[in-house]
Design a protein around this motif. Structure first.
Motif, PDB file in Angstrom:
ATOM      1  N   LYS A   1     -42.564  20.703  54.314  1.00 29.83           N
ATOM      2  CA  LYS A   1     -43.629  20.106  55.098  1.00 29.83           C
ATOM      3  C   LYS A   1     -43.319  18.650  55.478  1.00 29.83           C
ATOM      4  O   LYS A   1     -43.162  17.796  54.616  1.00 29.83           O
ATOM      5  CB  LYS A   1     -44.967  20.175  54.329  1.00 29.83           C
TER       6      LYS A   1
ATOM      7  N   GLN B   1     -47.280  14.874  54.102  1.00 30.32           N
ATOM      8  CA  GLN B   1     -46.602  16.171  54.108  1.00 30.32           C
ATOM      9  C   GLN B   1     -45.433  16.239  53.126  1.00 30.32           C
ATOM     10  O   GLN B   1     -45.165  17.293  52.563  1.00 30.32           O
ATOM     11  CB  GLN B   1     -46.135  16.502  55.528  1.00 30.32           C
TER      12      GLN B   1
ATOM     13  N   GLN C   1     -43.224  24.750  50.695  1.00 31.34           N
ATOM     14  CA  GLN C   1     -43.967  23.494  50.713  1.00 31.34           C
ATOM     15  C   GLN C   1     -43.061  22.268  50.807  1.00 31.34           C
ATOM     16  O   GLN C   1     -43.430  21.265  51.400  1.00 31.34           O
ATOM     17  CB  GLN C   1     -44.877  23.407  49.485  1.00 31.34           C
TER      18      GLN C   1
ATOM     19  N   LYS D   1     -46.086  17.894  49.706  1.00 33.40           N
ATOM     20  CA  LYS D   1     -46.452  19.296  49.529  1.00 33.40           C
ATOM     21  C   LYS D   1     -45.484  20.038  48.602  1.00 33.40           C
ATOM     22  O   LYS D   1     -44.290  20.148  48.881  1.00 33.40           O
ATOM     23  CB  LYS D   1     -46.507  20.007  50.895  1.00 33.40           C
ATOM     24  N   GLY D   2     -45.995  20.507  47.507  1.00 31.67           N
ATOM     25  CA  GLY D   2     -45.193  21.285  46.574  1.00 31.67           C
ATOM     26  C   GLY D   2     -44.465  20.449  45.542  1.00 31.67           C
ATOM     27  O   GLY D   2     -44.075  20.944  44.488  1.00 31.67           O
TER      28      GLY D   2
END
Lengths: 106, 106
Positions: free
Chosen positions: B7, A4, B4, A7-8
DNA sequence: TTTAGTATCTTGCATTGCAAGGTAGCATAG
DNA sequence: CTATGCTACCTTGCAATGCAAGATACTAAA
């Protein structure tokens, strides 16, 4: 590694690498995975998104060691997006660190 | 703020706050949102997950200012998970910073 | 011929954050 | 008494993105 967390952030990593010079996809995976676990199934869809968003352009080049390579070049728009992402990232990290270090001025 | 980025990090934020003292859900949102944008629709499902995973326990307490508050206490398991997450987080941030700063020793 | 390395790609799944909405208690203003 | 607003809890369905697993194909060496 916590999936996680990434993410991004991978978008940011790719764009900032392209700031320095052109890379092809496989090469990006190799370099990034020195520091962060990453798989090919992640990078190719990401590169497609970056192209759709107009942040990168591509060109093909032949290789003596295998199939042709698709190189990625960052665009002016991509540079702007990258600057903004880096700013946001630094701000975000600072915010998180403030929280986890218990510095809540109470 | 980039959604994001958050996360997986919010779990870390909540657990590390609970290391210090017990909090109720609404209070967590208030404190975290001083540093990071966060909404209630995020925190309540997250707290439920933490409880399911055995990282927190809960108890109810009445309030003079509204409905009863559900307080969260971190468990021993939660402390271990938190330690590990903090370690991973620091390692991850370092990795990302190395990549975006172009320090690729080539 | 087979294996291994390079290099591209796709599909379907899992996770998690959010907007939007609901419920309910308490207090104050009208 | 009613309405508003704040506190405080919750749920549903959606969007984004990383991954495992697999497919394709070129080159070179065993």
């Amino acid at each position: 590694m916590n999936i996680q967390f990434k993410k991004g952030v991978l978008e940011l990593c790719v764009l900032s690498m392209l700031l320095e010079r052109d890379y092809y996809g496989y090469e990006l995976v190799e370099h990034i995975s020195k520091h962060i676990d990453i798989s090919e199934g992640t990078i190719y869809p990401l590169l497609r998104r970056l192209k759709t968003d107009g942040f990168v352009k591509t060109y093909l080049e032949e290789s003596q060691e295998g199939p042709p390579r698709k190189y990625y070049t960052i665009t002016e728009e991509g540079k702007k997006a990258c600057d903004e992402l880096i700013f946001e990232w630094n701000h975000f990290v600072q915010g998180v660190n403030t929280i986890i270090k218990g510095d809540r001025h109470e």
